[in-house]
Design an enzyme around this catalytic site. Structure first.
Site, PDB file in Angstrom:
ATOM      1  N   HIS A  56       0.805  -1.238   0.000  1.00 11.82           N
ATOM      2  CA  HIS A  56       0.000   0.000   0.000  1.00 11.82           C
ATOM      3  C   HIS A  56       0.835   1.284   0.000  1.00 11.82           C
ATOM      4  O   HIS A  56       0.550   2.214   0.754  1.00 11.82           O
ATOM      5  CB  HIS A  56      -0.935  -0.007   1.195  1.00 11.82           C
ATOM      6  CG  HIS A  56      -2.084  -0.960   1.083  1.00 11.82           C
ATOM      7  ND1 HIS A  56      -2.479  -1.513  -0.111  1.00 11.82           N
ATOM      8  CD2 HIS A  56      -2.931  -1.466   2.038  1.00 11.82           C
ATOM      9  CE1 HIS A  56      -3.520  -2.306   0.104  1.00 11.82           C
ATOM     10  NE2 HIS A  56      -3.806  -2.304   1.387  1.00 11.82           N
ATOM     11  N   GLU A 100     -11.826  -3.453  -2.705  1.00 11.86           N
ATOM     12  CA  GLU A 100     -10.880  -2.500  -3.274  1.00 11.86           C
ATOM     13  C   GLU A 100     -10.656  -2.787  -4.760  1.00 11.86           C
ATOM     14  O   GLU A 100     -10.056  -3.799  -5.113  1.00 11.86           O
ATOM     15  CB  GLU A 100      -9.546  -2.585  -2.534  1.00 11.86           C
ATOM     16  CG  GLU A 100      -9.637  -2.463  -1.025  1.00 11.86           C
ATOM     17  CD  GLU A 100      -8.410  -3.047  -0.348  1.00 11.86           C
ATOM     18  OE1 GLU A 100      -7.284  -2.702  -0.761  1.00 11.86           O
ATOM     19  OE2 GLU A 100      -8.577  -3.867   0.589  1.00 11.86           O
ATOM     20  N   HIS A 152      -9.712   2.551   0.295  1.00 13.04           N
ATOM     21  CA  HIS A 152      -9.675   1.495   1.309  1.00 13.04           C
ATOM     22  C   HIS A 152     -10.734   1.683   2.399  1.00 13.04           C
ATOM     23  O   HIS A 152     -10.433   1.589   3.589  1.00 13.04           O
ATOM     24  CB  HIS A 152      -8.279   1.471   1.936  1.00 13.04           C
ATOM     25  CG  HIS A 152      -7.871   0.154   2.505  1.00 13.04           C
ATOM     26  ND1 HIS A 152      -8.342  -0.312   3.709  1.00 13.04           N
ATOM     27  CD2 HIS A 152      -7.014  -0.796   2.054  1.00 13.04           C
ATOM     28  CE1 HIS A 152      -7.783  -1.473   3.984  1.00 13.04           C
ATOM     29  NE2 HIS A 152      -6.970  -1.801   2.983  1.00 13.04           N
TER      30      HIS A 152
END
Length: 355
Positions: A116, A320, A186
């Site tokens: 991420h 996501e 997210h």
């Protein structure tokens, strides 16, 4: 909050000073409203979706997103709560890739893997925010070398709350050097509105295949969902599926897998539906991305909530939209490399209604 923009049925309130970061920089938040009096709260910190109040089948507003109480919780937490993720969503094996013959090493922040965007990804940045076209336009400049990634990257994300209950998220980015890119949002959803978790939610995903992972949570094979707990082609109760004895669920301690979506990547299409029988709320997801990561919040234990307490495992789930994990190290790497003169674009919509 002071109204800064008015539309016939929609309104934007803000900015409101929310708090400060450790270095003294102020953090602000805005509220988008629609004709149903839905309210979506967004912060410049991480471009985070802080809250979404939506009616249940009886018209009663309730919270459908998990969230923290303060900017400090977002700045120091590791749950990516509601945040925009970049420059690479999901994982890169060993934090390494080769681009145009040049080896790169990016932050390794997840048991030796990149996750991420790294230690200071987009989720920790203060985005520039301004009202635009009935929504909010968020901009961020990511400099060459940030997190180990090559090239300057300029990103623009537009949030719009529409009167049909849909929240559209449009991404746009350009660069001055070739760079991997994979952006997503997210948010953690709990459509019950009572904090009861998502075990009773019904989930449907338009995908005949998913990416099986190894112990490092890196994809190793594209597998059929048929005959497995990953078969959400028809609505299925999430809690019952989590109870299936399957080695992939054991590895991830739940679902933390990318589904290979049906349909043509690059074309927006419906890809998932989440339904909470207790409240009647239904979340529909559409996107032009090839993958959808399902994460069932198994590592939420101890995450601070809005009320001074903490969440438990499974309190919410993420859907996501994105490219595939570790795709930069695959034979599809060219599809996730942004080059000078080209633009990255993504369109994803979360729509809430009640039945």
């Amino acid at each position: 909050m002071n109204a800064v923009n008015h539309l016939p049925t929609r309104r934007i309130d803000g900015p409101e000073r929310w708090g400060r970061l450790d270095d003294g920089r102020p953090v602000h938040r805005w509220i988008l409203r629609n004709a149903q009096d839905m309210r979506v709260e967004i912060a410049d910190l991480g471009g985070s979706l802080l809250s979404w109040l939506a009616p249940d089948r009886h018209g009663r507003l309730g919270e459908v997103l998990l969230g923290h109480a303060s900017p400090a919780d977002y700045a120091h937490g590791h749950w990516y709560m509601g945040a925009l993720i970049g420059r690479w969503a999901n994982r890169i094996r060993d934090g390494r890739f080769v681009l145009d013959g040049i080896p790169y090493r990016v932050d390794r922040n997840d048991h030796g893997q990149h996750l991420h965007g790294g230690l200071e990804g987009f989720h920790r940045a203060l985005w520039q925010v301004e009202p635009a076209d009935g929504g909010l336009c968020l901009r961020l400049h990511s400099p060459d070398g940030e997190g180990g990634f090559p090239g300057d990257l300029d990103v623009e994300v537009r949030y719009r709350l529409h009167d049909d209950g849909s929240l559209s998220i449009d991404y746009d980015a350009c660069c001055n050097l070739p760079t991997p890119i994979n952006l997503t949002a997210h948010p953690y959803f709990d459509l019950s509105g009572n904090g009861g978790g998502v075990g009773e939610h019904m989930l449907k995903i338009a995908a005949g295949h998913y990416l099986a992972v190894d112990a490092a949570m890196i994809p190793i094979a594209c597998e059929s969902v048929a005959g497995t707990p990953f078969d959400f082609r028809h609505p299925a109760p999430l809690g019952a599926r989590l109870a299936w004895p399957h080695p992939q669920l054991a590895i991830a301690q739940g679902f933390d897998h990318c589904f290979v979506l049906d349909g043509e990547p690059g074309q927006a299409r419906p890809v998932a539906e989440l339904y909470a029988p207790a409240s009647g709320r239904r979340l529909s997801v559409s996107t032009d991305q090839p993958g959808l990561q399902l994460y069932t919040g198994q590592h939420l234990t101890g995450a601070p909530d809005r009320r001074g307490g903490s969440y438990r495992a499974g309190a919410g789930l993420c859907l996501e939209a994105q490219a595939f994990p570790n795709q930069i190290n695959s034979d599809r790497a060219a599809q996730v490399v942004l080059r000078p003169g080209a633009r990255y674009r993504q369109h994803t919509v979360y729509r809430l209604d009640a039945v």
